[in-house]
Enzyme design. Sequence first.
Site, PDB file in Angstrom:
ATOM      1  N   TYR A   6      22.111  25.782 -23.475  1.00  0.00           N
ATOM      2  CA  TYR A   6      21.971  25.995 -22.038  1.00  0.00           C
ATOM      3  C   TYR A   6      23.056  25.213 -21.319  1.00  0.00           C
ATOM      4  O   TYR A   6      23.319  24.059 -21.658  1.00  0.00           O
ATOM      5  CB  TYR A   6      20.587  25.515 -21.583  1.00  0.00           C
ATOM      6  CG  TYR A   6      20.340  25.588 -20.091  1.00  0.00           C
ATOM      7  CD1 TYR A   6      20.201  26.807 -19.441  1.00  0.00           C
ATOM      8  CD2 TYR A   6      20.222  24.425 -19.328  1.00  0.00           C
ATOM      9  CE1 TYR A   6      19.953  26.876 -18.073  1.00  0.00           C
ATOM     10  CE2 TYR A   6      19.970  24.480 -17.958  1.00  0.00           C
ATOM     11  CZ  TYR A   6      19.842  25.707 -17.333  1.00  0.00           C
ATOM     12  OH  TYR A   6      19.599  25.762 -15.987  1.00  0.00           O
ATOM     13  N   ASP A  25      29.815  20.565 -23.565  1.00  0.00           N
ATOM     14  CA  ASP A  25      28.841  20.316 -22.511  1.00  0.00           C
ATOM     15  C   ASP A  25      28.004  19.121 -22.947  1.00  0.00           C
ATOM     16  O   ASP A  25      27.076  19.249 -23.740  1.00  0.00           O
ATOM     17  CB  ASP A  25      27.971  21.558 -22.291  1.00  0.00           C
ATOM     18  CG  ASP A  25      26.952  21.344 -21.173  1.00  0.00           C
ATOM     19  OD1 ASP A  25      26.766  20.183 -20.747  1.00  0.00           O
ATOM     20  OD2 ASP A  25      26.336  22.336 -20.741  1.00  0.00           O
ATOM     21  N   LYS A  66      23.309  14.486 -15.459  1.00  0.00           N
ATOM     22  CA  LYS A  66      22.109  13.708 -15.759  1.00  0.00           C
ATOM     23  C   LYS A  66      22.330  12.190 -15.699  1.00  0.00           C
ATOM     24  O   LYS A  66      22.325  11.639 -14.606  1.00  0.00           O
ATOM     25  CB  LYS A  66      21.528  14.190 -17.094  1.00  0.00           C
ATOM     26  CG  LYS A  66      21.123  15.671 -16.982  1.00  0.00           C
ATOM     27  CD  LYS A  66      20.170  16.207 -17.999  1.00  0.00           C
ATOM     28  CE  LYS A  66      19.629  17.562 -17.547  1.00  0.00           C
ATOM     29  NZ  LYS A  66      20.111  18.725 -18.280  1.00  0.00           N
TER      30      LYS A  66
HETATM   31  C1  LIG Z   1      20.625  20.090 -17.645  1.00  0.00           C
HETATM   32  C2  LIG Z   1      21.810  20.735 -18.251  1.00  0.00           C
HETATM   33  C3  LIG Z   1      22.751  21.445 -17.499  1.00  0.00           C
HETATM   34  C4  LIG Z   1      22.545  21.764 -16.047  1.00  0.00           C
HETATM   35  O1  LIG Z   1      22.513  20.637 -15.245  1.00  0.00           O
HETATM   36  P1  LIG Z   1      21.769  20.711 -13.819  1.00  0.00           P
HETATM   37  O2  LIG Z   1      22.052  19.375 -13.209  1.00  0.00           O
HETATM   38  O3  LIG Z   1      20.328  20.968 -14.125  1.00  0.00           O
HETATM   39  O4  LIG Z   1      22.381  21.828 -13.059  1.00  0.00           O
HETATM   40  C5  LIG Z   1      23.895  21.903 -18.120  1.00  0.00           C
HETATM   41  N1  LIG Z   1      24.101  21.689 -19.431  1.00  0.00           N
HETATM   42  C6  LIG Z   1      23.214  21.022 -20.193  1.00  0.00           C
HETATM   43  C7  LIG Z   1      23.509  20.785 -21.634  1.00  0.00           C
HETATM   44  C8  LIG Z   1      22.026  20.553 -19.641  1.00  0.00           C
HETATM   45  O5  LIG Z   1      21.112  19.956 -20.416  1.00  0.00           O
END
Ligand SMILES: *Cc1c(COP(=O)(O)O)cnc(C)c1O
Length: 431
Positions: A144, A238, A266
């Site tokens: 994701y 990511d 995060k």
């Molecule tokens: C949480 C997450 C996102 C998205 O971040 P948001 O601040 O919720 O938009 C993107 N990539 C990964 C791997 C994530 O866990």
Amino acid sequence: MKKENSDRHFEEAKRCIPGGVNSPVRAFLSVHDRPFYVKRAKGSYLYDADGNTFLDYVASWGAIILGHADEGLIAAVTGALHEGTSYGACHPYEIELARLIVGTFPSMESMRLTTSGTEAAMSALRLARGCTGKNGVIKFRGCYHGHADSLLVKAGSGLATFGIPDSAGVPADLAKHTRVAEFNNLDSVAGIMDESDDIACVIIEPVMGNMGVILPEEGFLKGLESMCRQRGILLIFDEVITGFRVAFGGAQHIYGIDPDLTCLGKIIGGGFPIGAFGGKKKFMDRLAPIGDVYQAGTLSGNPVAVRAGLYVLSFLKENGHVYDRMRETAGRLADQVTRIAARYGVAYHINSMTGMFTGFFSDRDVTGYEAAAASDRGLYERFFKGMLEEGIFFAPSQFEASFITLTSGDAEIQKTINACEKVFRDLGTAQ
Ligand SMILES: *Cc1c(COP(=O)(O)O)cnc(C)c1O
């Protein structure tokens, strides 16, 4: 467990907020339950509207690492608040945060802040397309990267199919540029690369967190890196979850990878809205105002979020030993819970890396999407509800990571193990 107040809030919320929630997983639908409403949080614990206390393994989906309402963080943020909440103009702290991050991730020579991880991934993707002049994106099934159109795509049946949108409202014309490969399967990547000469980038969670925790197998990330290099395809890591979580320098430090672009989020905002993307200067300098790839944000580099992030990252930098402690804590928890599950004859496998882990109700090792998806969701639902009843909050879905914070100590581990003893006994006898 009392739920009257939370239930009342939820009924009220559903009248003015779709599904009652501001992000879908919070509705607890996949475990056929109803949410509790948090009144406050401190350390490892959440306190709800009905007077219940929960030991928290969700930790704002990994955004919280010091523990809730950390005193040092409160002081840093309070100081920032008195100096204004947003300027829409430059300020020195954004340079400090960028210097700290760039100094930690050698692959990131230059970086820009956003307001969410979604924006970071979306922007990295546009940059990769702008730099290569190509449209195609390879992502991995189960990974994701936020909810931008191009990334909200999963595979159909079979390997390397053209992406089909995971959501209504995503144009098929756009989704067709997203190709879906299998995690831990280089052949699935090579198949797509051989077939198309229009691939701009590969985007991956180097340690998967969003299908539950799945670790890359030996050689997988290295192989991916060299396949991308050979073909001039940009590699995007990511690390929105893994950055500053699995190690201070993220998964790329652990596996020795030099991605072209990296996304963060995060942890780097200390619980405030933030994201970041960065990488090689030759790519980053293609961004507006000096380049031709547009990207912007009213609240990007927000002074309060930046001060919170600076506090958290500085703390982690000065206290590097906390990663050993988190690894030890998670390892001890995983060992004991695995032993309890075995004692009661419940098929269970835990994947863990430093501050993140997932226990899969599965009779085999979970190394990819298929194995994770084959886990017993019914058992997970009963585990979730049983643990919640014991005052322990795990993610309301089998396919999520759980997180350790620096406030997770011996008392928290013991409480979790005692609860597991009870819950797994019930699961075992009912089978
Ligand atoms: C949480 C997450 C996102 C998205 O971040 P948001 O601040 O919720 O938009 C993107 N990539 C990964 C791997 C994530 O866990």
